[in-house]
Write a protein that holds these residues in place. Sequence first.
Motif, PDB file in Angstrom:
ATOM      1  N   CYS A 108       1.270  -1.275  -0.033  1.00 34.25           N
ATOM      2  CA  CYS A 108       0.193  -0.035  -0.068  1.00 34.25           C
ATOM      3  C   CYS A 108       0.944   1.180   0.227  1.00 34.25           C
ATOM      4  O   CYS A 108       0.228   2.443   0.752  1.00 34.25           O
ATOM      5  CB  CYS A 108      -1.483  -0.259   1.457  1.00 34.25           C
ATOM      6  SG  CYS A 108      -2.169   0.938   1.355  1.00 34.25           S
TER       7      CYS A 108
ATOM      8  N   ALA B  31      -6.489   6.448   1.164  1.00 33.41           N
ATOM      9  CA  ALA B  31      -7.497   4.069   1.203  1.00 33.41           C
ATOM     10  C   ALA B  31      -7.375   3.901   2.937  1.00 33.41           C
ATOM     11  O   ALA B  31      -8.817   3.808   3.119  1.00 33.41           O
ATOM     12  CB  ALA B  31      -6.407   3.981   0.612  1.00 33.41           C
ATOM     13  N   GLU B  32      -6.597   4.326   4.111  1.00 31.53           N
ATOM     14  CA  GLU B  32      -6.486   3.451   5.281  1.00 31.53           C
ATOM     15  C   GLU B  32      -7.606   4.528   6.313  1.00 31.53           C
ATOM     16  O   GLU B  32      -8.713   4.024   7.196  1.00 31.53           O
ATOM     17  CB  GLU B  32      -5.547   3.659   5.781  1.00 31.53           C
ATOM     18  CG  GLU B  32      -4.519   2.505   5.294  1.00 31.53           C
ATOM     19  CD  GLU B  32      -3.018   2.784   5.935  1.00 31.53           C
ATOM     20  OE1 GLU B  32      -3.165   3.389   6.927  1.00 31.53           O
ATOM     21  OE2 GLU B  32      -2.506   1.204   5.398  1.00 31.53           O
ATOM     22  N   ILE B  89      -4.658  -3.361   1.992  1.00 33.45           N
ATOM     23  CA  ILE B  89      -5.058  -2.314   2.511  1.00 33.45           C
ATOM     24  C   ILE B  89      -5.472  -2.946   4.312  1.00 33.45           C
ATOM     25  O   ILE B  89      -5.066  -2.215   5.435  1.00 33.45           O
ATOM     26  CB  ILE B  89      -6.259  -1.531   2.057  1.00 33.45           C
ATOM     27  CG1 ILE B  89      -5.663  -0.741   1.018  1.00 33.45           C
ATOM     28  CG2 ILE B  89      -6.814  -0.281   3.508  1.00 33.45           C
ATOM     29  CD1 ILE B  89      -7.239  -0.511   0.315  1.00 33.45           C
ATOM     30  N   CYS B 157      -2.837   7.354  -1.880  1.00 29.28           N
ATOM     31  CA  CYS B 157      -3.013   5.816  -2.427  1.00 29.28           C
ATOM     32  C   CYS B 157      -5.206   5.436  -1.709  1.00 29.28           C
ATOM     33  O   CYS B 157      -5.360   5.932  -0.831  1.00 29.28           O
ATOM     34  CB  CYS B 157      -3.284   4.771  -1.090  1.00 29.28           C
ATOM     35  SG  CYS B 157      -2.805   3.171  -0.996  1.00 29.28           S
ATOM     36  N   PRO B 159      -8.235   3.559  -2.327  1.00 24.70           N
ATOM     37  CA  PRO B 159      -8.986   2.112  -2.123  1.00 24.70           C
ATOM     38  C   PRO B 159      -9.720   1.412  -2.745  1.00 24.70           C
ATOM     39  O   PRO B 159     -11.036   0.914  -2.943  1.00 24.70           O
ATOM     40  CB  PRO B 159      -9.943   2.782  -0.761  1.00 24.70           C
ATOM     41  CG  PRO B 159     -10.660   3.938  -1.455  1.00 24.70           C
ATOM     42  CD  PRO B 159      -9.636   4.709  -1.891  1.00 24.70           C
TER      43      PRO B 159
END
Lengths: 144, 208, 194
Positions: A108, B31-32, B89, B157, B159
């Motif tokens: 990631c 994303a996180e 993720i 980033c 998702p």
Amino acid sequence: MIEATRDKMRENLIAGAAVGLLALALAFFALLEGSRSAAFEAAALRSSPASVVTEVNLPSGRAFKVADASGSGYGVVFSAASEDASAIFAAVFAPSGELRKLKIVGSCSSRLPESANEALDSIAGAHSALEQAKGIAMAAAEAE
Amino acid sequence: MNENQEGFIPNPVLSGLVGICPLIAASKSLAEGIVYGLGTAVCALVLGAVSPVIRAKLPDRLRAPATLGLSAFLALSYGFALKAYSPAIAAGLWLYIPLLAVSGLSLSVLRRGSAKNRFRADGRSRQIDVAVEALLFLVTAAIVGGIRELVGLGTLCLPTGGSSPAVLTIADFPPLKTLVSPAGGFILLGFLVAGYRAILKASRRRSQ
Amino acid sequence: MSYIGIIVTSAFAANALLTYGLGAVPDGEKGDSGSLVSALALALVDCIAAGLLWVIHRLFLAPLGLESLDIFFFAVLAVPILKFIARIAYSSRAAVLSRMGSRAEDLIVGSLVFGVALLSSKGGYSFPEALVAGASSGLGYWLAEFLLEALRERLELSDLPQAFKGAPAMLISAGLMALAFMGIDSAFVKGLAG
């Protein structure tokens, strides 16, 4: 008073049954997820279509016996996460404990070096995750 | 909108500091942040819908264990779904997805759900409050994660699913890497809370 | 890792509050946080929680291949046990035990206890090591809380802009303290404790 006790018992039974049902549903999801991630890890450890990968069940974690053209070894898929990057690695160890192969399965972060060894150095705590994976692989070799 | 207007719902994170515990460490990329915020929102919404039923049907001493068990069930189910969608993720949020079971937002929703009246004094349903707060939490988590990643690493980033999510590289080098550390998360949140208060104060002054 | 290494890692390098953000509560809700009683309560609750989750994980879930369900069984099995122990302590006649029980009851259903238990069970530790890791995480959290409380008293006397008074200043101070704790990393721990 007997009725009150009976009511309490009935409530406890219903609560216990509800928890039991929830636990069963979760166990079902967990087994499904377990078999899905086992398939994912086995695919990650395969170095060629001819590789034979078989699961070795251990209390400490999941390992795979990997047999391919270069010999056989014990593979573990593990993840490492630090504040600025996280990645999933696939490592294959020789029965002696020596690291034979290491590759990045997914990550990631675009800042991660392409080389798996450099990526391992750049993620804090990744080396201890590799040591844990080595321990699982050695336990699999001993169990065989 | 300002805090004196009818129907104003304060941001749970920036105003009430609800659920900041794992948010600071979990939202280190866009994303996180989105994934963690979505998980918290889903848990809070489901618990908000179910807690009046639990209150009505279960005796007092069984309510807390039942809601905690349900909360853990939701967190685990979300974790399984996330692992299937994007293992990378899920690997980054390894500790924080199980902690959705005790997320501050869910706990505050449960505390409000134990109130006797399903409707507030102004006639609005508490469920709508929960839904708006859940949405605000998701947006805040996404903003915090986005800012930390963009200014900290110079990337974003997204998702997306698969073994590696899509990453947009904006800057050639990380501008301020400390921002993605938990220390940076604390500092950024402090400035965001101060900024939110200043905006509310200014809008209050304008309306007076 | 040696026990010294586990203690230093759990208390500083992997501090529950400043590294993982566990147990961060809005100011005004902490109450009696800087006292020795609070330190003991934190260490004991986290130690017992880590031990219980280790037992659940290794003895019940791992043989069945259900390790991913650890948080559910922790919530359903370990939390009632912890609450029972806290209630016994609270209702005891000794004032210290009673205060410890009260503080422990506030902590049990929260991200700190759950997070520390998860960290200890996933660290690859043996049972004694998991207990030590749990207790050290609790003490590390108490230390961070104690230092932040001292900072808060100073900040209240400082002339800050209105928007920064209270929580924003505390969060920024916590961030600066976390920066200091970041200096204690795994290389330092290895050099110190092997």
